[in-house]
Structure formats: structure tokens, C-alpha cells
Design an enzyme around this catalytic site. Structure first.
Site, PDB file in Angstrom:
ATOM      1  CG  ASP A  97      -2.076   0.963   1.083  1.00 10.19           C
ATOM      2  OD1 ASP A  97      -3.218   0.497   0.936  1.00 10.19           O
ATOM      3  OD2 ASP A  97      -1.838   2.198   1.111  1.00 10.19           O
ATOM      4  CG  ASN A 112     -12.239  -0.943   3.658  1.00  8.85           C
ATOM      5  OD1 ASN A 112     -12.619  -1.456   4.716  1.00  8.85           O
ATOM      6  ND2 ASN A 112     -11.088  -0.300   3.553  1.00  8.85           N
ATOM      7  N   GLY A 158     -16.161   2.224   3.622  1.00  6.96           N
ATOM      8  CA  GLY A 158     -14.931   3.018   3.572  1.00  6.96           C
ATOM      9  C   GLY A 158     -14.082   2.766   2.348  1.00  6.96           C
ATOM     10  CD  GLN A 159     -14.653  -0.485  -2.900  1.00  9.17           C
ATOM     11  OE1 GLN A 159     -15.819  -0.803  -2.634  1.00  9.17           O
ATOM     12  NE2 GLN A 159     -13.982  -1.031  -3.891  1.00  9.17           N
ATOM     13  CG  HIS A 166      -8.630  -2.820  -2.595  1.00 11.14           C
ATOM     14  ND1 HIS A 166      -9.562  -2.082  -3.299  1.00 11.14           N
ATOM     15  CD2 HIS A 166      -8.494  -2.196  -1.413  1.00 11.14           C
ATOM     16  CE1 HIS A 166      -9.962  -1.051  -2.579  1.00 11.14           C
ATOM     17  NE2 HIS A 166      -9.325  -1.103  -1.411  1.00 11.14           N
ATOM     18  CG  HIS A 217      -6.906  -2.856   2.865  1.00 11.78           C
ATOM     19  ND1 HIS A 217      -6.095  -1.753   2.761  1.00 11.78           N
ATOM     20  CD2 HIS A 217      -8.083  -2.505   2.302  1.00 11.78           C
ATOM     21  CE1 HIS A 217      -6.763  -0.757   2.181  1.00 11.78           C
ATOM     22  NE2 HIS A 217      -7.976  -1.195   1.885  1.00 11.78           N
TER      23      HIS A 217
HETATM   24  P1  AMP Z   1      -9.805   1.482   0.269  1.00 15.10           P
HETATM   25  O1  AMP Z   1      -9.990   2.718   1.091  1.00 15.10           O
HETATM   26  O2  AMP Z   1     -10.185   0.210   0.965  1.00 15.10           O
HETATM   27  O3  AMP Z   1     -10.451   1.629  -1.077  1.00 15.10           O
HETATM   28  O4  AMP Z   1      -8.243   1.344   0.058  1.00 15.10           O
HETATM   29  C1  AMP Z   1      -7.542   1.891  -1.007  1.00 15.10           C
HETATM   30  C2  AMP Z   1      -6.088   1.777  -0.659  1.00 15.10           C
HETATM   31  O5  AMP Z   1      -5.338   1.963  -1.837  1.00 15.10           O
HETATM   32  C3  AMP Z   1      -5.590   2.818   0.355  1.00 15.10           C
HETATM   33  O6  AMP Z   1      -5.034   2.153   1.488  1.00 15.10           O
HETATM   34  C4  AMP Z   1      -4.554   3.595  -0.431  1.00 15.10           C
HETATM   35  O7  AMP Z   1      -3.457   3.990   0.372  1.00 15.10           O
HETATM   36  C5  AMP Z   1      -4.149   2.593  -1.493  1.00 15.10           C
HETATM   37  N1  AMP Z   1      -3.606   3.166  -2.707  1.00 15.10           N
HETATM   38  C6  AMP Z   1      -4.130   4.157  -3.466  1.00 15.10           C
HETATM   39  N2  AMP Z   1      -3.363   4.402  -4.531  1.00 15.10           N
HETATM   40  C7  AMP Z   1      -2.331   3.533  -4.467  1.00 15.10           C
HETATM   41  C8  AMP Z   1      -1.185   3.276  -5.285  1.00 15.10           C
HETATM   42  N3  AMP Z   1      -0.951   3.975  -6.412  1.00 15.10           N
HETATM   43  N4  AMP Z   1      -0.321   2.310  -4.902  1.00 15.10           N
HETATM   44  C9  AMP Z   1      -0.545   1.606  -3.774  1.00 15.10           C
HETATM   45  N5  AMP Z   1      -1.608   1.789  -2.967  1.00 15.10           N
HETATM   46  C10 AMP Z   1      -2.483   2.744  -3.295  1.00 15.10           C
END
Ligand code: AMP
Ligand code: ZN
Length: 115
Positions: free
Chosen positions: A30, A88, A94-95, A101, A103
Site C-alpha cells: 500500500d 472495504n 470506507g472503500q 482489493h 488489505h
Molecule cells: P480502500 O480505502 O479500501 O479503497 O483502500 C484503497 C487503498 O489503496 C488505500 O489504502 C490507499 O493507500 C491505497 N492506494 C491508493 N493508490 C495507491 C497506489 N498507487 N499504490 C498503492 N496503494 C495505493
């Protein structure tokens, strides 16, 4: 999908710190880690969220994502103390990135319940 950041990562158009890839799934660290270990496991194909995995192959894909998530968690040093596996979904979940994806967070004790 052309304007999806995770599709661009999967296509190699945006760099990432890759942990694993095959023809179906990809895992990378991340960009804004919330724990010493924090990586994401995604399908290569654009699926917006876990509630859109209802088609053919959806159950197998979810199984593969979770199985790889736990395998990589062990590889990343979380085998003894554990980790958290989070998906999420949509606004209440909270997505923020609309590409499915998982986490994986570990390397420190995590609080519960989430705020
Ligand atoms: P969510 O809030 O569950 O949709 O999580 C999205 C996640 O993607 C967050 O933890 C961000 O920090 C991560 N994220 C967004 N852009 C990137 C990127 N370019 N490379 C790696 N992680 C990312
Ligand atoms: Zn996408």
C-alpha cells in the site's frame, strides 16, 4: 477500466512495489501504509467491489485472493502474531478505490472495533 488506478497498476502503467503476480491476481505494498506490513491483493480484471463477484468464477476468485493474502502475510513475517484481512466495500465500508482489493495489515497490534 481506463480511469481506474488499480487497473493501471495491473497493466504496469503506474508503478507499484510488487509482492506477487500471476495471470489472475496481483499483490503490492500500500502506498500509504497503516501498519509495518500493509499490502493489497487485487484481481487483474476490473471488479468494482466484493458485491460484484456474483458471476461465474467469482467464488473461486475470492478464494484465490484470500488464499494468496494469507500466504503473503506469512511470507511478510505475520505468521506468528497474525494479521488483519480487510475488504472495504462501497461508501459505508470506507472503500475509496473502486476496484476490489484485500488489505492485509500486520506487524503491530490493531484496534477493534474500527471507528
Ligand atoms: P480502500 O480505502 O479500501 O479503497 O483502500 C484503497 C487503498 O489503496 C488505500 O489504502 C490507499 O493507500 C491505497 N492506494 C491508493 N493508490 C495507491 C497506489 N498507487 N499504490 C498503492 N496503494 C495505493
Ligand atoms: Zn480497475
Amino acid at each position: 477500466m481506463s480511469d481506474c488506478i488499480f487497473c493501471k497498476i495491473a497493466a504496469g502503467e503506474i508503478p507499484c512495489r510488487k509482492l506477487y503476480e500471476d495471470d489472475e491476481i496481483l499483490a503490492f505494498h500500500d502506498a500509504v501504509p497503516q501498519a509495518p506490513v500493509h499490502f493489497l491483493v487485487i484481481p487483474r480484471g476490473h471488479i468494482r467491489n466484493i458485491m460484484e463477484t456474483g458471476g461465474p468464477g467469482g467464488a473461486a476468485l475470492l478464494g484465490r485472493l484470500l488464499y494468496k493474502a494469507q500466504e503473503l502475510a506469512v511470507e511478510q513475517g505475520c505468521g506468528e502474531r497474525g494479521a488483519r484481512f480487510v475488504i472495504n466495500c462501497k461508501s459505508d465500508g470506507g472503500q475509496t478505490v473502486d476496484h476490489l482489493h484485500v488489505h492485509v495489515l500486520g506487524g503491530r497490534p490493531l484496534g477493534w472495533p474500527p471507528g
